[in-house]
Design a protein around this motif. Structure first.
Motif, short mmCIF file in Angstrom:
data_model
loop_
_atom_site.label_atom_id
_atom_site.label_comp_id
_atom_site.label_asym_id
_atom_site.label_seq_id
_atom_site.Cartn_x
_atom_site.Cartn_y
_atom_site.Cartn_z
N PRO A 19 1.02 -1.10 0.11
CA PRO A 19 0.07 -0.02 0.00
C PRO A 19 0.90 1.31 0.07
O PRO A 19 1.90 1.28 0.40
N GLU A 20 0.38 2.14 -0.67
CA GLU A 20 1.11 3.46 -0.92
C GLU A 20 1.70 4.21 0.22
O GLU A 20 2.69 4.74 0.47
N ASN A 21 0.99 4.14 1.46
CA ASN A 21 1.30 5.10 2.64
C ASN A 21 2.01 3.99 3.98
O ASN A 21 2.23 4.48 4.89
N THR A 22 2.39 2.87 3.17
CA THR A 22 2.96 2.08 4.25
C THR A 22 4.42 2.66 4.55
O THR A 22 5.16 2.97 3.57
N SER A 23 4.59 2.32 5.72
CA SER A 23 6.10 2.96 6.18
C SER A 23 6.66 1.90 7.23
O SER A 23 6.09 1.03 7.82
#
Length: 202
Positions: free
Chosen positions: A101-105
């Motif tokens: 997912p794009e916002n995974t950190s």
């Protein structure tokens, strides 16, 4: 006799061209092989100050594919893995798609024996597309990336915000996972037997 002389002259002219053509073809083949070859055991530190790693992204929407990347050299295994995963999270340079997912950190990485414990932000679990295939590709893009680059790591434990018993919609992440390179094979569906247990009640 004149016929014999002409044949020798022709062979003498053709031979250098054949040698040059073979040498040129060999050089092209070597260049092609080098550009696509992924080191079986990438070096953590190289004399040039960089290291080559392989990252696993999504190809054709249904399989994992490798992309080589040059990163700065490092010395400590945990820091090296973190830098490698940061590159994975930054996305592909080529035509592949990111599995995560794009916002995974990435919160942290630590080594426990032969296991790498990777803690991810809540977005990893919350923003994953529905479906077991998407979950498999996301999870194993991380697991395979670590295992392919760091042979001393045999398993990867994924946690979310410190929760060691994270369960996705279809995959149970409570146990460490071994790599699964069969996901690189083209297929329209996930493997028949997933290496993780389904979530209870699903």
């Amino acid at each position: 006799m004149p016929l014999v002389r002409r044949k020798r002259v022709n062979i003498g002219l053709v031979l250098p061209f054949l040698v040059i053509a073979l040498a040129f073809g060999w050089m092209l083949w070597q260049k092609y092989q080098t550009s696509y070859r992924i080191p079986a055991t990438p070096q953590t530190k190289q004399h040039s100050g960089t290291r080559t790693v392989v990252l696993f992204f999504v190809a054709d929407g249904n399989r994992l594919a490798r992309e080589a990347r040059e990163l700065e050299s490092c010395n400590e295994a945990g820091a090296c893995i973190k830098n490698t995963l940061d590159a994975l999270l930054s996305g592909p340079l080529g035509d592949y798609d990111v599995a995560l997912p794009e916002n995974t950190s990435l919160n942290s990485v630590r080594i426990e024996g032969g296991t790498a414990v990777v803690d991810l932000s809540r977005e990893f679990a919350v923003d994953l597309p529905s479906g077991s295939s998407a979950e498999m590709l996301a999870v194993y893009s991380i697991v395979d990336t670590i295992s392919a680059n760091y042979p001393q790591i045999s398993r990867v434990k994924l946690t979310v915000e410190g929760n060691s018993s994270t369960v996705l919609n279809h995959l149970d992440l409570s146990a460490p996972l071994a790599p699964d390179y069969s996901l690189e094979q083209a297929s329209g569906q996930a493997p028949a037997v997933a290496p993780s247990t389904p979530k209870k009640g699903k």
